[in-house]
Design a protein around this motif. Sequence first.
Motif, PDB file in Angstrom:
ATOM      1  N   CYS A 164       0.821  -1.217   0.000  1.00  0.00           N
ATOM      2  CA  CYS A 164       0.000   0.000   0.000  1.00  0.00           C
ATOM      3  C   CYS A 164       0.853   1.265   0.000  1.00  0.00           C
ATOM      4  O   CYS A 164       0.467   2.288  -0.581  1.00  0.00           O
ATOM      5  CB  CYS A 164      -0.924   0.005   1.216  1.00  0.00           C
ATOM      6  SG  CYS A 164      -2.399  -1.015   1.028  1.00  0.00           S
ATOM      7  N   PHE A 181      -1.215   0.652 -11.650  1.00  0.00           N
ATOM      8  CA  PHE A 181      -1.058   0.386 -10.219  1.00  0.00           C
ATOM      9  C   PHE A 181      -2.348   0.592  -9.416  1.00  0.00           C
ATOM     10  O   PHE A 181      -2.305   0.617  -8.189  1.00  0.00           O
ATOM     11  CB  PHE A 181       0.031   1.286  -9.636  1.00  0.00           C
ATOM     12  CG  PHE A 181       1.423   0.919 -10.080  1.00  0.00           C
ATOM     13  CD1 PHE A 181       2.188   0.021  -9.350  1.00  0.00           C
ATOM     14  CD2 PHE A 181       1.960   1.457 -11.235  1.00  0.00           C
ATOM     15  CE1 PHE A 181       3.464  -0.319  -9.757  1.00  0.00           C
ATOM     16  CE2 PHE A 181       3.234   1.122 -11.654  1.00  0.00           C
ATOM     17  CZ  PHE A 181       3.989   0.231 -10.913  1.00  0.00           C
ATOM     18  N   THR A 241      -2.950  -2.382  -7.011  1.00  0.00           N
ATOM     19  CA  THR A 241      -1.714  -3.099  -6.708  1.00  0.00           C
ATOM     20  C   THR A 241      -1.656  -3.749  -5.319  1.00  0.00           C
ATOM     21  O   THR A 241      -1.055  -4.824  -5.182  1.00  0.00           O
ATOM     22  CB  THR A 241      -0.514  -2.142  -6.891  1.00  0.00           C
ATOM     23  OG1 THR A 241      -0.373  -1.854  -8.278  1.00  0.00           O
ATOM     24  CG2 THR A 241       0.772  -2.756  -6.383  1.00  0.00           C
ATOM     25  N   TRP A 272       1.875   1.872  -3.486  1.00  0.00           N
ATOM     26  CA  TRP A 272       0.669   2.232  -4.218  1.00  0.00           C
ATOM     27  C   TRP A 272       0.307   3.707  -4.005  1.00  0.00           C
ATOM     28  O   TRP A 272       0.017   4.436  -4.966  1.00  0.00           O
ATOM     29  CB  TRP A 272      -0.464   1.326  -3.766  1.00  0.00           C
ATOM     30  CG  TRP A 272      -1.819   1.678  -4.294  1.00  0.00           C
ATOM     31  CD1 TRP A 272      -2.247   1.592  -5.591  1.00  0.00           C
ATOM     32  CD2 TRP A 272      -2.927   2.190  -3.540  1.00  0.00           C
ATOM     33  NE1 TRP A 272      -3.559   1.991  -5.691  1.00  0.00           N
ATOM     34  CE2 TRP A 272      -4.001   2.371  -4.451  1.00  0.00           C
ATOM     35  CE3 TRP A 272      -3.113   2.479  -2.196  1.00  0.00           C
ATOM     36  CZ2 TRP A 272      -5.237   2.847  -4.047  1.00  0.00           C
ATOM     37  CZ3 TRP A 272      -4.355   2.960  -1.780  1.00  0.00           C
ATOM     38  CH2 TRP A 272      -5.392   3.140  -2.701  1.00  0.00           C
TER      39      TRP A 272
END
Length: 467
Positions: free
Chosen positions: A328, A363, A366, A331
Motif C-alpha cells: 500500500c 497500479f 496493486t 501504491w
Amino acid sequence: MDKENQFSQGKLFPLILKYSIPAAISLLITAIYNIVDRIFVGNFNGTSALAGLSICFPLSYMMMAFGLTCSAGGSSLFSLFAGKNEQKKMNASFGNALILVVIFELALTAILLIFANPILEVFGVTETSHPYAFEYYRIVALGCLFQGLTQVFCDFVRVSGKPVMGMCVTGIGAVTNIILDAVFVAVMGWGVTGAAWATVIGQIFSTLFGMYLVWNGHTRVEIKKETFHFNFKLSKEIVSCGFSFWIAQMAMGLISLVYNGQLGKYGGDTAISVYAVVASIMTFVIMPASGISQGIQPIVGNNFGAGNYKRVMATLYQASAFSVGITCIVWLIVMFFPEYILLAFGATEEMLKVGVVGLRNNFCITPILGFVMLVTAFFQSIAKPIPSIVITFLRQILLLIPFIYLFPLLWGINGIFIAQPVSDALALLLSVILVVREKRHLYKMLPALPHRKNDAQLATAAKLENV
C-alpha cells in the motif's frame, strides 16, 4: 532458543519480520541493478538509450528465472529437511541446487550470445534503440552465472538462520553497482556499456562474498565431497518446488516482450520508455512481497513438517497483512506522485503525457498483489507447487497477455496499462478459493494424536524420503 525451536515456538510476527525484512531488502537490492542503470542512462544518455535498456528487461527476468528455481526450490527442501534434522539431505539440497544453477545459467549464457540479434528482435528492439540494446545485452549476458550463484548463496544463508547476512550477499553487489554506475556512466561517459559492466562486476562481488560465507562455515551447510554428489531425484524435487518461480519470472520476461511490442505499436520509443519506469516501480511492489514470501518459507516449512498447521496458517495470515501493508505504501506514492517518479528517470514532456495516466492505471489495485504473491510462495513452501503454478500461469499468461492485445482495441494505449490490474483481480479470487480449501484440508488433520503422523505428513515424508 535454538533455530529449530524458534520456528515452532518463537513469537510469530517478530519472527516473520526477522526473516522477511532482510529477504525483501535482498530482492530490492537485486532489482536496483536494473533500476540504477536506467536512472543513470535515462538522465545522461537520453530516451533512445533508456528504451534500449527497457528492451533488454526480459533478459534480467530470464536470468532470475533459473536462479530462483534452484535457490527457492533448494532452500525450501533444505527447510523441510532441517525440520526433520536430516543434515545429509540438507547438504545435498545445497549441493544439487548449486550444480543445477551452474548448468542452467551457463546454458542460458551460450544461447543468449549465439542468438543475440534474433533474440533482440523478439524482444521488440527498434531501429533507434538497437545499438544501445545490443551493447547492453551482450555484456549483461556474461553475468548470468553470477546472478544465479548470488541467488543460491543468498537463499541458503537466509534459511540457515542468518537473514541479515543473506541480505549482505546481494547488498555488496548493489553498492558496487551504484558506485560503478556513477563512475562509468556519469563521470567517464561510457553510457550503456558502463552500466552493463557495473552490473556484472557487482554480481561477481556478491558471488564471491556468498561463497566465502558458505565455504567458511557461516551457514548450516556442511561442505563435503558428497555434498556435491548429483542426485537426479532430489534435483527433480528442487526444480519442481521452484518451478512456480521459473514460470513467474519467464512470464514477466514474456510479458515485457508483449508490452514492448504493443507499446511500440501505439506509442513508439516514448511509450516503451514509460514502460521501463512502470516495470522499475513494479519491482518495488513485487520484490518486498516476494521477500516476505521467502521470509516465511523456513517458518512454514518447519511447522508444516512438524504438523503444526495452525501456526502454518497463522504465518500466512500475519504475513499477508504485512505484505499488503507494505504494498500500500508503494501504491500511495504512485497514485499521488507519478510525475516525480517519471522525472527521476529523466522523463520528457511527451513521456509525462503518457506516463502519468499509465502509472495510475497500471497500479490502481496493486495492494492485492501482496496477498496473491504470498499465496503462491505459501504452497511452494509446503511442497505443493501445483496451486502456485496455476495461480502464476493464470495471472501472468492466460489472462494478462490476451488482455494486453484486446484492451487497446477498446481504450487505446491506456488499455495496455489496464490489463495488469484486471488480471490481478481475477488471480485474487482464485488465490482466496485455494487458500480456503487448503485450510479446511489441514484443519481436518488436527485431531490426529501428536505422536502419529497424519495423511498430509505421511505424503510429504514419503515424497522426500525417496529423493
